[in-house]
Design an enzyme around this catalytic site. Structure first.
Site, mmCIF file in Angstrom:
data_model
loop_
_atom_site.group_PDB
_atom_site.id
_atom_site.type_symbol
_atom_site.label_atom_id
_atom_site.label_comp_id
_atom_site.label_asym_id
_atom_site.label_seq_id
_atom_site.Cartn_x
_atom_site.Cartn_y
_atom_site.Cartn_z
ATOM 1 N N LYS A 64 0.727 -1.207 -0.109
ATOM 2 C CA LYS A 64 -0.202 -0.114 -0.068
ATOM 3 C C LYS A 64 0.898 1.242 0.104
ATOM 4 O O LYS A 64 0.188 2.314 -0.487
ATOM 5 C CB LYS A 64 -1.051 0.062 1.311
ATOM 6 N N GLU B 281 -2.694 8.735 7.478
ATOM 7 C CA GLU B 281 -3.518 9.477 6.463
ATOM 8 C C GLU B 281 -4.570 10.298 7.591
ATOM 9 O O GLU B 281 -4.690 9.824 8.506
ATOM 10 C CB GLU B 281 -4.244 8.760 5.537
ATOM 11 N N LYS B 282 -5.008 11.427 6.908
ATOM 12 C CA LYS B 282 -6.007 11.998 7.532
ATOM 13 C C LYS B 282 -7.280 11.250 7.454
ATOM 14 O O LYS B 282 -7.429 10.578 6.359
ATOM 15 C CB LYS B 282 -6.202 13.190 6.574
ATOM 16 N N TYR B 283 -8.097 11.160 8.587
ATOM 17 C CA TYR B 283 -9.020 10.274 8.541
ATOM 18 C C TYR B 283 -10.092 10.912 8.046
ATOM 19 O O TYR B 283 -10.694 12.057 8.478
ATOM 20 C CB TYR B 283 -9.694 9.594 9.971
ATOM 21 N N LEU B 284 -10.956 10.509 6.832
ATOM 22 C CA LEU B 284 -11.865 11.174 6.216
ATOM 23 C C LEU B 284 -13.017 10.540 6.887
ATOM 24 O O LEU B 284 -13.434 9.418 7.007
ATOM 25 C CB LEU B 284 -12.024 10.706 4.703
ATOM 26 N N GLU C 137 -9.898 1.675 -6.328
ATOM 27 C CA GLU C 137 -10.904 2.234 -5.264
ATOM 28 C C GLU C 137 -10.410 3.697 -4.680
ATOM 29 O O GLU C 137 -9.238 3.931 -4.340
ATOM 30 C CB GLU C 137 -10.572 1.252 -4.051
ATOM 31 N N ARG D 234 -7.217 -7.521 -9.639
ATOM 32 C CA ARG D 234 -7.982 -8.823 -9.938
ATOM 33 C C ARG D 234 -9.419 -8.511 -10.322
ATOM 34 O O ARG D 234 -9.644 -7.263 -10.393
ATOM 35 C CB ARG D 234 -8.101 -9.704 -8.552
HETATM 36 C C1 MV4 Z 1 -9.748 5.266 4.973
HETATM 37 C C2 MV4 Z 1 -11.259 5.508 5.695
HETATM 38 C C3 MV4 Z 1 -11.156 6.900 6.091
HETATM 39 N N1 MV4 Z 1 -9.946 7.966 6.009
HETATM 40 N N2 MV4 Z 1 -9.002 6.160 4.950
HETATM 41 C C4 MV4 Z 1 -11.078 0.497 4.847
HETATM 42 C C5 MV4 Z 1 -10.678 -0.703 4.227
HETATM 43 C C6 MV4 Z 1 -9.461 0.064 3.238
HETATM 44 N N3 MV4 Z 1 -9.647 -0.136 2.035
HETATM 45 C C7 MV4 Z 1 -9.119 1.546 3.693
HETATM 46 N N4 MV4 Z 1 -10.461 1.778 4.354
HETATM 47 C C8 MV4 Z 1 -10.648 3.021 4.792
HETATM 48 N N5 MV4 Z 1 -9.761 3.924 4.647
HETATM 49 C C9 MV4 Z 1 -8.711 7.171 5.419
HETATM 50 N N6 MV4 Z 1 -7.902 7.922 5.196
HETATM 51 C C10 MV4 Z 1 -12.153 4.675 5.931
HETATM 52 C C11 MV4 Z 1 -12.010 3.263 5.448
HETATM 53 C C12 MV4 Z 1 -13.149 2.546 5.577
HETATM 54 C C13 MV4 Z 1 -13.787 2.056 4.502
HETATM 55 C C14 MV4 Z 1 -13.580 2.497 3.045
HETATM 56 C C15 MV4 Z 1 -14.346 1.988 2.159
HETATM 57 C C16 MV4 Z 1 -15.423 1.154 2.546
HETATM 58 C C17 MV4 Z 1 -15.438 0.649 3.697
HETATM 59 C C18 MV4 Z 1 -14.928 1.240 4.838
HETATM 60 C C19 MV4 Z 1 -14.978 0.795 6.081
HETATM 61 C C20 MV4 Z 1 -14.435 1.195 7.049
HETATM 62 C C21 MV4 Z 1 -13.366 2.133 6.836
#
Ligand code: MV4
Length: 448
Positions: free
Chosen positions: A116, A200-203, A274, A290
């Protein structure tokens, strides 16, 4: 064109791949564990080889057994489906050493996007927007503090070898930063044997939007639009739809940017980028090298057989279309029907005593179920995908509701009642949901 393809998977996706092969005139080899000896993919394949006992590690993840099955059957190519070995670059390497074609992206792209930190650096180099945060690995508290002070809390710490929700720790304030950083690195080392983490900044309330791409081996690469995958629970997607409600121009731009970027690194075969989408901005999250569970949603909108085109591309055919000849239309929604209790989502394996799937215009069921089939407890609980298409979202939802009401699966519990409830919810009906909505809705729902 390949003479014989071995499908290194099970369930609905094995049947999906089998069907594409049959239409292309390709011989098919199914592999199965002893738990799947009565499975439909075994019945449908031209040949079938038992590769081990029920545990995945001893069967569907058993590389020597699968390569032996290739040698025994004389398969000249392998399709991995999704999950299992589909993003295992070691498997790709071993197949290539045996002169067996891996139907999927290049080894180097699978390896790149599986890391990643490397994937994010590639996104930056390609001009794909990323979520603000560290520039690669964060090794200690001092470094983490500097970044967190710059981007502001909440932040999220992610494992470089994580993905799909594993190896993530949210940090709301500085007092928890040091302990969270240490915990994340230890967990990453333990789970992935790779302690590298990044920040990362949490969105807070993003949508999860992904862009489908497919390319041949002559660097022709196209996008097939985007899918909204925000209806999820504990990082398990439950429902996906296309198109999303995002503004048409913004959607078009991110799809084009995705294709242009991956074309510049000669990406081939299928792939999904994604994104998290918030306040009009797309941010790169990760890339899946994939075929995905939800690919049928895109096939219905584009009237395009992704699996057939992927197999053709792997056998040196050019893509059958170019971007301008595609004409996406209508709306499509997929429900993942799991063998689970519809309220608790606890798995419900067992014998299906009665199975009747819905039909009619714009209704597709991808499944391997039949009356009398025993659903084993060893694998993912997905037993059928209901994919519905219609001219617009409202009509599609009406058709989806009718199809769910028509669907009969007896003998085990399924998530069908969950979807019938979901289709009544205002937030879903107006499309204005984000990745948190479902879990918030379920937590606030009166317990029965
Ligand atoms: C995040 C996020 C919020 N902010 N990154 C979840 C799995 C992995 N693909 C990364 N994920 C997330 N990354 C930042 N900076 C929220 C999630 C996340 C999420 C993302 C997409 C679909 C479902 C999710 C469920 C929980 C958290």
């Amino acid at each position: 064109m390949f003479n014989k393809v071995l499908i290194a998977n099970r369930g609905e996706i094995a049947i999906r791949i089998l069907r594409a092969c049959k239409e292309l005139g390709i011989q098919t080899v199914a592999v199965y564990s002893t738990a799947d000896e009565n499975a439909m993919h075994v019945k449908m394949a031209d040949e079938s080889i038992c590769i081990g006992p029920p545990p995945s590690l001893k069967s569907y993840l058993n590389i020597p057994a699968i390569i032996s099955a290739c040698e025994i059957s004389g398969a000249d190519a392998v399709h991995p489906g999704y999950g299992f070995l589909s993003e295992n670059f070691g498997f790709v390497e071993k197949l290539e050493a045996h002169s067996i074609k891996f139907i999927g992206p290049k080894f180097e792209h699978i390896k790149m996007m599986g890391d990643k930190i490397l994937a994010k650096k590639s996104a930056v180099n390609l001009g794909i927007p990323i979520i603000p945060g560290s520039n690669g690995e964060v090794k200690d508290f001092k470094e983490a503090k500097k970044i967190a002070d710059k981007i502001g809390y909440p932040i999220i710490i992610k494992a470089s070898s994580g993905g799909g929700g594993r190896g993530m720790t949210k940090v709301l304030e500085e007092k928890d930063l040091d302990s969270s950083l240490k915990k994340s690195a230890l967990e990453a080392k333990k789970i992935f044997n790779d302690e590298r983490v990044y920040i990362e900044k949490y969105l807070q309330n993003p949508k999860h939007i992904e862009v489908q791409i497919i390319g041949d081996e002559y660097n022709n690469l196209i996008h097939l639009g985007e899918r909204d995958c925000s209806i999820q629970r504990r990082n398990q997607k439950l429902l996906e739809e296309s198109p999303s409600i995002v503004d048409r121009k913004i959607r078009k731009d991110i799809c084009q940017l995705t294709v242009d970027s991956l074309k510049s690194i000669n990406y081939s075969s299928v792939g999904t980028v994604e994104y998290l989408y918030e306040d009009g901005n797309f941010y790169f999250m990760e890339m899946n090298t994939r075929l995905q569970v939800e690919h049928p949603v895109t096939e219905e909108i584009y009237n395009f057989d992704i699996v057939k085109e992927q197999i053709l591309s792997a056998s040196k055919y050019k893509l059958s279309v170019d971007q301008n000849s595609l004409n996406p239309s209508g709306h499509s929604i997929e429900c993942r029907i799991n063998a689970e209790n519809p309220d608790t989502f606890i798995p419900s394996p067992g014998i299906i005593s009665n199975f009747y799937d819905p039909g009619g215009p714009g209704v597709r069921v991808d499944s391997g179920c039949y009356s009398g089939l025993e659903i084993p407890p060893h694998y993912d609980s997905l037993i059928a995908k209901l994919i519905v298409y219609d001219k617009d979202r409202i009509s599609c939802i009406k058709r989806l509701k009718r199809s769910l009401e028509e669907f009969v699966i007896e003998g085990i519990e399924t998530t069908i009642p969950f979807f019938l409830d979901l289709l009544e919810q205002e937030k879903f009906l107006n499309g204005d949901y984000d990745i948190n909505w479902l879990e918030d809705y379920q937590n606030n729902k009166e317990r029965p």
